[in-house]
Write a protein that holds these residues in place. Sequence first.
Motif, PDB file in Angstrom:
ATOM      1  N   GLN A  57       0.836  -1.203   0.000  1.00 19.08           N
ATOM      2  CA  GLN A  57       0.000   0.000   0.000  1.00 19.08           C
ATOM      3  C   GLN A  57       0.871   1.253   0.000  1.00 19.08           C
ATOM      4  OE1 GLN A  57      -2.790   0.189   3.238  1.00 19.08           O
ATOM      5  NE2 GLN A  57      -3.395   2.272   2.770  1.00 19.08           N
ATOM      6  N   TYR A  83      -7.340  -3.235  -0.611  1.00 22.53           N
ATOM      7  CA  TYR A  83      -8.479  -3.045   0.292  1.00 22.53           C
ATOM      8  C   TYR A  83      -9.480  -4.191   0.172  1.00 22.53           C
ATOM      9  CZ  TYR A  83      -7.039   1.502   1.944  1.00 22.53           C
ATOM     10  OH  TYR A  83      -6.351   2.515   2.564  1.00 22.53           O
ATOM     11  N   ASN A  86      -8.556  -7.198   2.093  1.00 28.70           N
ATOM     12  CA  ASN A  86      -8.503  -7.022   3.539  1.00 28.70           C
ATOM     13  C   ASN A  86      -9.882  -6.754   4.134  1.00 28.70           C
ATOM     14  OD1 ASN A  86      -5.643  -7.087   4.646  1.00 28.70           O
ATOM     15  ND2 ASN A  86      -5.446  -5.972   2.721  1.00 28.70           N
ATOM     16  N   LEU A  87     -10.910  -7.286   3.513  1.00 29.16           N
ATOM     17  CA  LEU A  87     -12.267  -7.100   4.018  1.00 29.16           C
ATOM     18  C   LEU A  87     -12.488  -7.802   5.349  1.00 29.16           C
ATOM     19  CD1 LEU A  87     -14.404  -7.473   0.771  1.00 29.16           C
ATOM     20  CD2 LEU A  87     -13.727  -5.372   1.951  1.00 29.16           C
ATOM     21  N   THR A  89     -10.646  -7.612   7.913  1.00 20.32           N
ATOM     22  CA  THR A  89     -10.093  -6.854   9.030  1.00 20.32           C
ATOM     23  C   THR A  89     -11.245  -6.461   9.966  1.00 20.32           C
ATOM     24  OG1 THR A  89      -8.366  -5.990   7.589  1.00 20.32           O
ATOM     25  CG2 THR A  89      -8.723  -4.835   9.673  1.00 20.32           C
ATOM     26  N   LYS A  92     -13.648  -3.082   9.992  1.00 22.21           N
ATOM     27  CA  LYS A  92     -13.290  -2.203   8.868  1.00 22.21           C
ATOM     28  C   LYS A  92     -13.868  -2.688   7.541  1.00 22.21           C
ATOM     29  CE  LYS A  92      -9.144  -0.269  10.858  1.00 22.21           C
ATOM     30  NZ  LYS A  92      -7.743   0.055  10.650  1.00 22.21           N
ATOM     31  N   LYS A  95     -15.655   0.106   5.498  1.00 22.24           N
ATOM     32  CA  LYS A  95     -14.670   1.122   5.131  1.00 22.24           C
ATOM     33  C   LYS A  95     -13.773   0.622   3.997  1.00 22.24           C
ATOM     34  CE  LYS A  95     -11.100   3.898   7.414  1.00 22.24           C
ATOM     35  NZ  LYS A  95     -10.405   4.126   8.688  1.00 22.24           N
ATOM     36  N   HIS A  96     -13.262  -0.603   4.134  1.00 28.50           N
ATOM     37  CA  HIS A  96     -12.393  -1.166   3.105  1.00 28.50           C
ATOM     38  C   HIS A  96     -13.148  -1.427   1.804  1.00 28.50           C
ATOM     39  CE1 HIS A  96      -8.880  -2.649   5.830  1.00 28.50           C
ATOM     40  NE2 HIS A  96      -9.107  -1.358   5.928  1.00 28.50           N
ATOM     41  N   TYR A  99     -13.417   1.960   0.139  1.00 24.47           N
ATOM     42  CA  TYR A  99     -12.138   2.392  -0.432  1.00 24.47           C
ATOM     43  C   TYR A  99     -11.836   1.625  -1.724  1.00 24.47           C
ATOM     44  CZ  TYR A  99     -10.784   4.949   3.825  1.00 24.47           C
ATOM     45  OH  TYR A  99     -10.704   5.819   4.880  1.00 24.47           O
TER      46      TYR A  99
END
Length: 137
Positions: A57, A83, A86-87, A89, A92, A95-96, A99
Amino acid sequence: AYVNSYLRLACIARDCGSIDNCSQWLRNACRVAPGNSEVLTLVGNLHLSLCDWVPAQKVFEQLLATKDSGVESYSNLSLGTIYFNNLNTPRKYAKHLGYAATFYQKVLQKDRANAYAANGLGCILAEKADLVKAKEV
């Protein structure tokens, strides 16, 4: 002049499965051509292939900051991929997902025919269970 040789050697090492040698060749390339967008792209790709999300990143954000139009779309696609991958996480997810969608949409705004961005956006819509829109993209 040597940077292209280093990049080729890094790709050969990567393709042969020698990540350590690939990394060493990329370090050499970074010393010879600091800030070179081709070098940074390969460094980012190496991090992506190892699922080293944070360093990847940082590299792609650095590339976007250079305003180099030659790597802008690729960097946006890569950040969207980071992103999206990384769902899981904790706390988040939304948010991810947002993004990732934003990065894919940035690419599609400049190139409506970009199949990678369309696929990424379709995956996001499918993740949201909006299969009808996902198929349309």
